[in-house]
Structures are given as structure tokens and as C-alpha cells.
Design a protein around this motif. Sequence first.
Motif, PDB file in Angstrom:
ATOM      1  N   ILE A   1      23.851  21.599   7.066  1.00 48.66           N
ATOM      2  CA  ILE A   1      24.726  20.423   7.086  1.00 48.66           C
ATOM      3  C   ILE A   1      23.827  19.192   7.110  1.00 48.66           C
ATOM      4  N   MET A   2      23.940  18.353   6.037  1.00 48.72           N
ATOM      5  CA  MET A   2      23.089  17.160   5.938  1.00 48.72           C
ATOM      6  C   MET A   2      23.758  16.121   5.044  1.00 48.72           C
ATOM      7  N   ASP A   3      23.203  14.909   5.061  1.00 53.04           N
ATOM      8  CA  ASP A   3      23.650  13.860   4.140  1.00 53.04           C
ATOM      9  C   ASP A   3      22.887  14.079   2.833  1.00 53.04           C
ATOM     10  N   TYR A   4      23.581  14.599   1.806  1.00 53.18           N
ATOM     11  CA  TYR A   4      22.914  14.996   0.563  1.00 53.18           C
ATOM     12  C   TYR A   4      22.326  13.796  -0.180  1.00 53.18           C
ATOM     13  N   GLY A   5      23.024  12.672  -0.205  1.00 52.51           N
ATOM     14  CA  GLY A   5      22.532  11.467  -0.887  1.00 52.51           C
ATOM     15  C   GLY A   5      21.226  10.987  -0.280  1.00 52.51           C
ATOM     16  N   LYS A   6      21.166  10.975   1.054  1.00 58.49           N
ATOM     17  CA  LYS A   6      19.952  10.557   1.750  1.00 58.49           C
ATOM     18  C   LYS A   6      18.813  11.544   1.474  1.00 58.49           C
ATOM     19  N   PHE A   7      19.145  12.840   1.454  1.00 54.65           N
ATOM     20  CA  PHE A   7      18.167  13.892   1.176  1.00 54.65           C
ATOM     21  C   PHE A   7      17.565  13.713  -0.209  1.00 54.65           C
ATOM     22  N   LYS A   8      18.400  13.485  -1.243  1.00 58.06           N
ATOM     23  CA  LYS A   8      17.923  13.292  -2.612  1.00 58.06           C
ATOM     24  C   LYS A   8      17.052  12.033  -2.708  1.00 58.06           C
ATOM     25  N   PHE A   9      17.480  10.965  -2.022  1.00 56.29           N
ATOM     26  CA  PHE A   9      16.731   9.709  -2.032  1.00 56.29           C
ATOM     27  C   PHE A   9      15.327   9.910  -1.452  1.00 56.29           C
ATOM     28  N   GLU A  10      15.232  10.634  -0.332  1.00 59.05           N
ATOM     29  CA  GLU A  10      13.931  10.879   0.296  1.00 59.05           C
ATOM     30  C   GLU A  10      13.048  11.751  -0.590  1.00 59.05           C
ATOM     31  N   GLN A  11      13.647  12.731  -1.284  1.00 58.79           N
ATOM     32  CA  GLN A  11      12.879  13.561  -2.217  1.00 58.79           C
ATOM     33  C   GLN A  11      12.308  12.723  -3.349  1.00 58.79           C
ATOM     34  N   GLN A  12      13.118  11.794  -3.879  1.00 55.41           N
ATOM     35  CA  GLN A  12      12.645  10.923  -4.961  1.00 55.41           C
ATOM     36  C   GLN A  12      11.500  10.042  -4.480  1.00 55.41           C
ATOM     37  N   LYS A  13      11.608   9.519  -3.253  1.00 48.60           N
ATOM     38  CA  LYS A  13      10.545   8.682  -2.712  1.00 48.60           C
ATOM     39  C   LYS A  13       9.247   9.472  -2.547  1.00 48.60           C
ATOM     40  N   LYS A  14       9.350  10.727  -2.067  1.00 52.83           N
ATOM     41  CA  LYS A  14       8.162  11.573  -1.912  1.00 52.83           C
ATOM     42  C   LYS A  14       7.522  11.859  -3.264  1.00 52.83           C
ATOM     43  N   ALA A  15       8.350  12.141  -4.268  1.00 53.71           N
ATOM     44  CA  ALA A  15       7.832  12.434  -5.609  1.00 53.71           C
ATOM     45  C   ALA A  15       7.140  11.204  -6.197  1.00 53.71           C
ATOM     46  N   ALA A  16       7.724  10.023  -6.006  1.00 55.98           N
ATOM     47  CA  ALA A  16       7.132   8.791  -6.516  1.00 55.98           C
ATOM     48  C   ALA A  16       5.798   8.515  -5.826  1.00 55.98           C
ATOM     49  N   GLU A  17       5.732   8.776  -4.527  1.00 52.44           N
ATOM     50  CA  GLU A  17       4.496   8.556  -3.767  1.00 52.44           C
ATOM     51  C   GLU A  17       3.404   9.498  -4.257  1.00 52.44           C
ATOM     52  N   ALA A  18       3.766  10.744  -4.530  1.00 54.63           N
ATOM     53  CA  ALA A  18       2.789  11.715  -5.023  1.00 54.63           C
ATOM     54  C   ALA A  18       2.277  11.312  -6.408  1.00 54.63           C
ATOM     55  N   ARG A  19       3.190  10.813  -7.264  1.00 55.36           N
ATOM     56  CA  ARG A  19       2.773  10.363  -8.601  1.00 55.36           C
ATOM     57  C   ARG A  19       1.828   9.173  -8.511  1.00 55.36           C
ATOM     58  N   LYS A  20       2.078   8.290  -7.552  1.00 55.20           N
ATOM     59  CA  LYS A  20       1.256   7.099  -7.404  1.00 55.20           C
ATOM     60  C   LYS A  20      -0.177   7.456  -6.996  1.00 55.20           C
ATOM     61  N   LYS A  21      -0.325   8.510  -6.188  1.00 61.73           N
ATOM     62  CA  LYS A  21      -1.640   8.872  -5.669  1.00 61.73           C
ATOM     63  C   LYS A  21      -2.470   9.696  -6.638  1.00 61.73           C
ATOM     64  N   GLN A  22      -1.826  10.340  -7.623  1.00 62.63           N
ATOM     65  CA  GLN A  22      -2.610  11.210  -8.507  1.00 62.63           C
ATOM     66  C   GLN A  22      -3.390  10.402  -9.538  1.00 62.63           C
ATOM     67  N   LYS A  23      -4.567  10.933  -9.866  1.00 62.12           N
ATOM     68  CA  LYS A  23      -5.457  10.262 -10.812  1.00 62.12           C
ATOM     69  C   LYS A  23      -5.399  10.992 -12.141  1.00 62.12           C
ATOM     70  N   THR A  24      -5.139  10.252 -13.213  1.00 61.60           N
ATOM     71  CA  THR A  24      -5.144  10.871 -14.535  1.00 61.60           C
ATOM     72  C   THR A  24      -6.550  10.755 -15.105  1.00 61.60           C
ATOM     73  N   VAL A  25      -7.072  11.878 -15.578  1.00 64.66           N
ATOM     74  CA  VAL A  25      -8.418  11.908 -16.143  1.00 64.66           C
ATOM     75  C   VAL A  25      -8.314  11.601 -17.631  1.00 64.66           C
ATOM     76  N   GLU A  26      -8.998  10.559 -18.041  1.00 67.22           N
ATOM     77  CA  GLU A  26      -8.989  10.174 -19.451  1.00 67.22           C
ATOM     78  C   GLU A  26     -10.220  10.746 -20.138  1.00 67.22           C
ATOM     79  N   LEU A  27     -10.132  10.883 -21.454  1.00 71.95           N
ATOM     80  CA  LEU A  27     -11.267  11.332 -22.251  1.00 71.95           C
ATOM     81  C   LEU A  27     -11.794  10.117 -23.021  1.00 71.95           C
ATOM     82  N   LYS A  28     -12.953   9.621 -22.592  1.00 75.93           N
ATOM     83  CA  LYS A  28     -13.575   8.472 -23.252  1.00 75.93           C
ATOM     84  C   LYS A  28     -14.517   8.997 -24.333  1.00 75.93           C
TER      85      LYS A  28
END
Length: 162
Positions: free
Chosen positions: A53-80
Amino acid sequence: MNDAIRSREVRLIDENGDNVGVVNTDDALQRAANADLDLVEISPDAEPPVCKIMDYGKFKFEQQKKAAEARKKQKTVELKEIKMRPSIDDHDYDVKVRAIRRFFDDGDKVKVTLRFRGREMAHQELGRKVLERVKAELETIAKVESEPRMEGRQMVMVLAPR
């Protein structure tokens, strides 16, 4: 979620995180409605399925925030890419190697391309010597990902930072 749960019985976890036990799905839905929350199926493969039993909207929102934070921290390796010629001058060579070192400091991979023109194709060993020199000079900070090989009129080698 809520009415989409098809099982007759579910293992229920209430809004405080306490394990209530195995209850009828209708009872679980009633408890969720009384708390003005949603009944969310956490583990549908379990026997019986686990619901919380949980607030599903709040749960989805927190998951999106975690995913965005993880994307922000990852480094993309470029080929120069660094292009050279078999008859490269010492100063030009030093400038190119300095650029390669800078790319490695940024965490990028480097593709060293040696282009042959005209009669230079007859002396590919000169080009291989230049690439071997690059490899030897950078062996402490770089590893060879692909050895020097011919691709048409150019010889290519890929280096990655250690």
C-alpha cells in the motif's frame, strides 16, 4: 495496480512497511482505499503475489528522479580521432601526442589514423613505425584496444585510457 491485480490472495505490506500477511485481494484493496493510497503489485511472480500500500504517483516521481540523477552522473566515453601522415615532422608529432594525452585526461578513447597518399602506399612500414612510436610513448597511460591495421588507404589504431 489497484483493480488490475488478478490474484485472489496477496501477501500485503501496509503503508508503514509492516508485513500484514496473506489476505484476500478485496480486503487489501479496501485497506488501500481507507488509507487513500494505491495497492501496488511489487512482486507478481511470487506465490502469492506481494503487494504494497503506497502513493503510486509519488513512487513513480521518486523513481524518475533517481533515474535522472543516475543519468547525470554517468560519463559518456567519446571516440576522438587524431590524423597523421607517415612523413610527420617531430614538432607536429609532439603536438598530436599532447592532444592525445589531453583526450585521455578527459577519459575519452582515441583513434589514431595514418593516411597514405600516392607512393606512400609502397612504404607502409614507415606508417607502422609512427604508430608503434605513439604506442610506445603512451603505454604508461593508455592501452591498445585495437592494433594497427590497414583500412583502405589508411592505417588505424584505437587507444583507450588506463
